[in-house]
Design a protein around this motif. Structure first.
Motif, short mmCIF file in Angstrom:
data_model
loop_
_atom_site.label_atom_id
_atom_site.label_comp_id
_atom_site.label_asym_id
_atom_site.label_seq_id
_atom_site.Cartn_x
_atom_site.Cartn_y
_atom_site.Cartn_z
N LEU A 45 22.26 -5.05 10.18
CA LEU A 45 20.83 -4.91 10.41
C LEU A 45 20.48 -4.82 11.89
CD1 LEU A 45 19.35 -7.30 7.71
CD2 LEU A 45 19.77 -4.84 7.57
N ALA A 46 21.42 -5.20 12.76
CA ALA A 46 21.14 -5.14 14.20
C ALA A 46 21.02 -3.71 14.70
CB ALA A 46 22.23 -5.88 14.97
N VAL A 47 21.70 -2.78 14.05
CA VAL A 47 21.65 -1.37 14.48
C VAL A 47 21.06 -0.49 13.39
CG1 VAL A 47 23.55 -1.54 16.11
CG2 VAL A 47 24.05 -1.09 13.71
N GLU A 48 20.42 -1.11 12.40
CA GLU A 48 19.90 -0.35 11.27
C GLU A 48 18.81 0.64 11.70
OE1 GLU A 48 17.36 -1.20 7.16
OE2 GLU A 48 17.63 -2.76 8.67
N ARG A 49 17.89 0.17 12.51
CA ARG A 49 16.78 1.04 12.91
C ARG A 49 16.20 0.55 14.24
NH1 ARG A 49 12.63 0.36 8.16
NH2 ARG A 49 14.58 0.56 6.99
N GLY A 50 15.39 1.40 14.84
CA GLY A 50 14.68 1.00 16.05
C GLY A 50 15.46 1.19 17.33
N HIS A 51 16.72 1.67 17.24
CA HIS A 51 17.52 1.84 18.45
C HIS A 51 18.18 3.22 18.42
CE1 HIS A 51 17.10 -2.42 19.42
NE2 HIS A 51 17.43 -2.69 18.17
N ASN A 52 17.96 3.99 19.45
CA ASN A 52 18.66 5.25 19.64
C ASN A 52 19.64 5.05 20.79
OD1 ASN A 52 17.49 6.90 17.64
ND2 ASN A 52 15.66 7.18 18.90
N ILE A 53 20.91 4.91 20.44
CA ILE A 53 21.94 4.65 21.45
C ILE A 53 22.52 5.99 21.86
CG2 ILE A 53 24.00 3.30 21.98
CD1 ILE A 53 23.35 1.56 19.55
N LEU A 54 22.03 6.54 22.98
CA LEU A 54 22.36 7.90 23.39
C LEU A 54 23.12 7.90 24.70
CD1 LEU A 54 18.84 9.50 22.72
CD2 LEU A 54 20.76 9.30 21.12
N ASN A 55 23.91 8.98 24.88
CA ASN A 55 24.61 9.16 26.15
C ASN A 55 23.73 9.95 27.11
OD1 ASN A 55 24.76 11.83 25.28
ND2 ASN A 55 26.86 11.61 24.53
N SER A 56 24.29 10.33 28.24
CA SER A 56 23.50 11.04 29.25
C SER A 56 23.06 12.42 28.77
CB SER A 56 24.31 11.18 30.54
OG SER A 56 25.54 11.86 30.29
N GLY A 57 23.75 12.96 27.75
CA GLY A 57 23.37 14.26 27.20
C GLY A 57 22.37 14.15 26.07
N HIS A 58 21.81 12.97 25.89
CA HIS A 58 20.82 12.71 24.85
C HIS A 58 21.39 12.96 23.46
CE1 HIS A 58 17.72 12.15 27.88
NE2 HIS A 58 18.09 13.28 28.45
N GLN A 59 22.67 12.67 23.31
CA GLN A 59 23.32 12.72 22.01
C GLN A 59 23.85 11.33 21.67
OE1 GLN A 59 26.31 15.76 22.70
NE2 GLN A 59 25.03 17.33 21.80
N ALA A 60 24.20 11.14 20.39
CA ALA A 60 24.67 9.83 19.94
C ALA A 60 25.88 9.39 20.76
CB ALA A 60 25.04 9.89 18.46
N ALA A 61 25.83 8.13 21.23
CA ALA A 61 26.93 7.60 22.03
C ALA A 61 28.14 7.24 21.18
CB ALA A 61 26.46 6.36 22.81
N PHE A 62 27.94 7.06 19.89
CA PHE A 62 29.03 6.69 18.99
C PHE A 62 29.35 7.86 18.07
CE2 PHE A 62 26.95 2.57 19.88
CZ PHE A 62 28.03 1.90 20.43
N GLY A 63 30.63 8.08 17.83
CA GLY A 63 31.05 9.14 16.92
C GLY A 63 31.61 8.62 15.62
N THR A 64 31.95 7.32 15.58
CA THR A 64 32.56 6.73 14.39
C THR A 64 31.95 5.36 14.13
OG1 THR A 64 34.66 7.87 14.81
CG2 THR A 64 34.72 5.99 13.31
N VAL A 65 31.75 5.05 12.86
CA VAL A 65 31.31 3.71 12.47
C VAL A 65 32.25 3.19 11.39
CG1 VAL A 65 29.68 4.60 10.75
CG2 VAL A 65 29.40 2.30 11.64
N PHE A 66 32.66 1.94 11.53
CA PHE A 66 33.49 1.27 10.54
C PHE A 66 32.66 0.17 9.88
CE2 PHE A 66 36.54 3.13 13.40
CZ PHE A 66 37.60 3.52 12.59
N PHE A 67 32.41 0.30 8.59
CA PHE A 67 31.76 -0.78 7.85
C PHE A 67 32.86 -1.72 7.38
CE2 PHE A 67 28.69 2.67 7.60
CZ PHE A 67 27.49 2.02 7.82
N LEU A 68 33.01 -2.84 8.07
CA LEU A 68 34.14 -3.73 7.84
C LEU A 68 34.02 -4.52 6.56
CD1 LEU A 68 34.67 -5.09 11.48
CD2 LEU A 68 35.76 -3.13 10.36
N ALA A 69 32.83 -4.85 6.14
CA ALA A 69 32.64 -5.65 4.92
C ALA A 69 31.44 -5.12 4.16
CB ALA A 69 32.44 -7.12 5.27
N ARG A 70 31.54 -5.13 2.84
CA ARG A 70 30.41 -4.70 2.01
C ARG A 70 29.24 -5.64 2.23
NH1 ARG A 70 30.76 -5.76 -4.22
NH2 ARG A 70 30.20 -7.80 -3.39
#
Length: 283
Positions: A45-70
Motif C-alpha cells: 500500500l505504500a506504493v499503491e497510489r499517489g506516487h509517480n516515481i520517475l527518472n529524469s526522462g519522465h518515465q518510470a524509474a522501475f522496470g520490474t516489481v516482485f510481489f514477495l508475498a500474497r
C-alpha cells in the motif's frame, strides 16, 4: 526502504557492506534522484497510489516489481470488515442474487411499512456486521462472494502498483514470487523440477494442489466483462464492461495467459518452463 552501497568496509571481512536506509513514504517520488539507489523494498500500500516515481526522462524509474508475498489482511485490522459491510450494502440494495440475506426489495415487501422495513434493515445489517467481525480471515475460509470481494480489493491494489511501472509508456516486468498466488501452478512447477532431479525417488513426489489461488481468481472476476457474448444491459451498470476493459485489459490478457498455463500444467505432464519454475510466476 532504500538499498544502497554504503561504501564502508566491514570490520570483520574488510569487504564493502550493503546498507539499507529508510525512505519515508512521503519521499517516494524522490527515490530516482539518488543515482546510487537500485532497489526499493516497500509494503504494497505504500506504493499503491499517489506516487509517480520517475527518472529524469519522465518515465518510470522501475522496470520490474516482485510481489514477495500474497497480500492478506491483518486479523486485527477492521479495514477489510468495513469494506465488506459497505460492499454488502451496495449489493443488497441493488437486489443482486445469491446473497444469503435475500434482497432489499423482498425485505421491504415483507415488512409492509417503510418504518418496519428500516428497522428490519438495521437488524439485518447489524447481524451481518457481527458475522464479519467473527469470521476467520484465512483465504481458504472465505465464502465465494467474500473471495470475489477480496479479489477486487487486491486487484485494484496490485494494478495500482503495476501502474507505477508503466509511466511514460515503458514496458514492465511483474513477478509473483509467493506460491500462494497460484498454488496449483507453483506445485506443478515443483513437481516438474523434482521429477527431473530425483526421478528415482517416488517418495519425493508432492501431492498435487488444486487451489487456483488469487491470480486465477483475479482473472475469473474480470472474465465476465470481457465476454463478447454478454450484452452490456445484462450488467447492473451497462457502462461497466467498457470501464473495466479500459482499465484492466492488459492485466486480464496477462492473467488469461497464466490461466492457460495452469490448465496445461494440470492436464499434462508439467514442464518447469511452462510453470514459471521455482522462482515465481511471471506475467
Amino acid at each position: 526502504m532504500e538499498l544502497e552501497d554504503s561504501g564502508t568496509a566491514d570490520a570483520g571481512t574488510g569487504v564493502g557492506a550493503a546498507r539499507a536506509t529508510v525512505l519515508r513514504r512521503g519521499d517516494l517520488a524522490s527515490f530516482a534522484d539518488d543515482h546510487e539507489a537500485e532497489l526499493l523494498v516497500a509494503p504494497l500500500l505504500a506504493v499503491e497510489r499517489g506516487h509517480n516515481i520517475l527518472n529524469s526522462g519522465h518515465q518510470a524509474a522501475f522496470g520490474t516489481v516482485f510481489f514477495l508475498a500474497r497480500p492478506h489482511p491483518r486479523p486485527d485490522d477492521l479495514t477489510l470488515a468495513i469494506f465488506a459491510i459497505n460492499d454488502w450494502v451496495a449489493r443488497f440494495v441493488r437486489d443482486e442474487p445469491g446473497h444469503e440475506t435475500g434482497t432489499f426489495s423482498k425485505l421491504v415487501t415483507d415488512a409492509g411499512r417503510l418504518d418496519a422495513a428500516g428497522l428490519a434493515f438495521r437488524h439485518l445489517a447489524r447481524r451481518e456486521w457481527r458475522r464479519l467481525l467473527r469470521r476467520r480471515y484465512a483465504y481458504s475460509r472465505l465464502s465465494p462472494s467474500e473471495r470475489e470481494s477480496f479479489a477486487w480489493d487486491q486487484l485494484v491494489a496490485i494494478w495500482q502498483v503495476i501502474g507505477r511501472l508503466v509511466r511514460g509508456g515503458v514496458p514492465a516486468r511483474v513477478v509473483f514470487v509467493d506460491a500462494a498466488f497460484a498454488p496449483a501452478l507453483a506445485d506443478a512447477g515443483v513437481r516438474s523440477v523434482t521429477a527431473e532431479t530425483e526421478p528415482q525417488r517416488p517418495s519425493a513426489r508432492r501431492r498435487q494442489r488444486t487451489d487456483p489461488g488469487l491470480l486465477i481468481k483475479l482473472q475469473e472476476v474480470l472474465a465476465p466483462f470481457f465476454d463478447d457474448s454478454r450484452e452490456p444491459e445484462s450488467f447492473h451498470n451497462p457502462a461497466d464492461p467498457a470501464l473495466v476493459r479500459n482499465l484492466y485489459e492488459p492485466l486480464y490478457d496477462a492473467l488469461s495467459r497464466l490461466r492457460a498455463a495452469e490448465d496445461k500444467a494440470l492436464t499434462e505432464k508439467p514442464n518447469a518452463q511452462d510453470c514459471g519454475g521455482l522462482h515465481g510466476t511471471e506475467v
